[in-house]
Design a protein around this motif. Structure first.
Motif, PDB file in Angstrom:
ATOM      1  N   ASP A 248      -7.710   2.472   7.992  1.00 12.03           N
ATOM      2  CA  ASP A 248      -6.474   2.304   8.658  1.00 12.03           C
ATOM      3  C   ASP A 248      -5.573   1.170   7.506  1.00 12.03           C
TER       4      ASP A 248
ATOM      5  N   TYR B 289      -2.587  10.040   7.096  1.00 11.44           N
ATOM      6  CA  TYR B 289      -2.729   8.837   8.107  1.00 11.44           C
ATOM      7  C   TYR B 289      -2.775   9.530   9.460  1.00 11.44           C
TER       8      TYR B 289
ATOM      9  N   GLN C  63       3.021   1.006   2.735  1.00 12.85           N
ATOM     10  CA  GLN C  63       3.699  -0.226   2.584  1.00 12.85           C
ATOM     11  C   GLN C  63       4.265  -0.269   0.931  1.00 12.85           C
TER      12      GLN C  63
ATOM     13  N   GLU D 297       1.749   9.308   4.944  1.00 13.70           N
ATOM     14  CA  GLU D 297       1.999   9.202   6.706  1.00 13.70           C
ATOM     15  C   GLU D 297       1.263  10.627   7.338  1.00 13.70           C
TER      16      GLU D 297
ATOM     17  N   TYR E 211      -4.506   3.392   4.181  1.00 15.24           N
ATOM     18  CA  TYR E 211      -3.414   3.776   4.346  1.00 15.24           C
ATOM     19  C   TYR E 211      -2.053   3.197   4.564  1.00 15.24           C
ATOM     20  N   GLU E 212      -2.331   2.264   5.403  1.00 14.62           N
ATOM     21  CA  GLU E 212      -1.203   1.203   5.635  1.00 14.62           C
ATOM     22  C   GLU E 212      -0.741   0.484   4.145  1.00 14.62           C
TER      23      GLU E 212
END
Length: 187
Positions: free
Chosen positions: A50, A147, A58, A144, A53-54
């Motif tokens: 998590d 994810y 970002q 995205e 991917y974030e």
């Protein structure tokens, strides 16, 4: 001979120590888009994908924000360069002989052309970055999407208690004039 083999093994162990170190930040790049492999790797190594991917998403957002800031600054530099160039190249009859533009005409010409060129290059680069980093074909969109697939597969794996799904579907073979049921077991 044994000493040479031992020395080569020792050198290989020293050079490969970064891969064996669990605190090193060397992540395999092939997990970036394939969420199935990422899920399998996460179950084996207990890695938090998590956050991975974030962080990727970002980073792409920060790149667009940086390009926007550079685009604004490049636009201001281009505008100043065009203004200085226009002032430097306008007709001499309209200006006073002792004005600032008349005394520094060559400096304004060179500076105006240089600011216009530098600002235009920066503006084109930032527009290119913004166009390629947004939309359906951007890296952020693919991150995205990957994810979302990862979250869906993770929730599917958490919902199933035994990790297997049984799917029973009816089948009809019109050419062979047969009908029946198809049993699929997914792990």
């Amino acid at each position: 001979m044994i000493q040479r083999i031992f020395a080569l093994l020792l050198i290989a162990a020293v050079l490969c120590s970064a891969h064996a170190n669990p605190s090193s930040d060397l992540r395999p790049p092939y997990f970036a888009k394939d969420s199935v492999q990422a899920e399998q790797h996460a179950t084996l190594t207990q890695v938090d994908f998590d956050g991975y991917y974030e962080n990727l998403i970002q980073a792409e957002k920060d790149a667009v924000r940086n390009a926007t800031t550079i685009g604004i600054a490049s636009g201001v530099v281009t505008g100043f360069g065009v203004f200085a160039t226009v002032i430097a190249f306008r007709d001499k009859d309209q200006t006073k002989e002792n004005s600032y533009a008349e005394t520094h005409r060559q400096l304004l010409q060179v500076g105006g052309i240089a600011f216009t060129a530098i600002g235009t290059i920066g503006l084109i680069r930032s527009i290119y970055t913004i166009v390629t980093s947004t939309g359906e074909n951007s890296k952020r969109a693919s991150y995205e999407h990957a994810y979302e697939i990862y979250k869906r597969r993770r929730s599917e794996l958490k919902d199933g208690t035994d990790g297997a799904k049984v799917i029973l579907t009816p089948t009809v073979d019109l050419l062979g004039a047969t009908a029946g049921l198809n049993l699929n077991i997914l792990f």
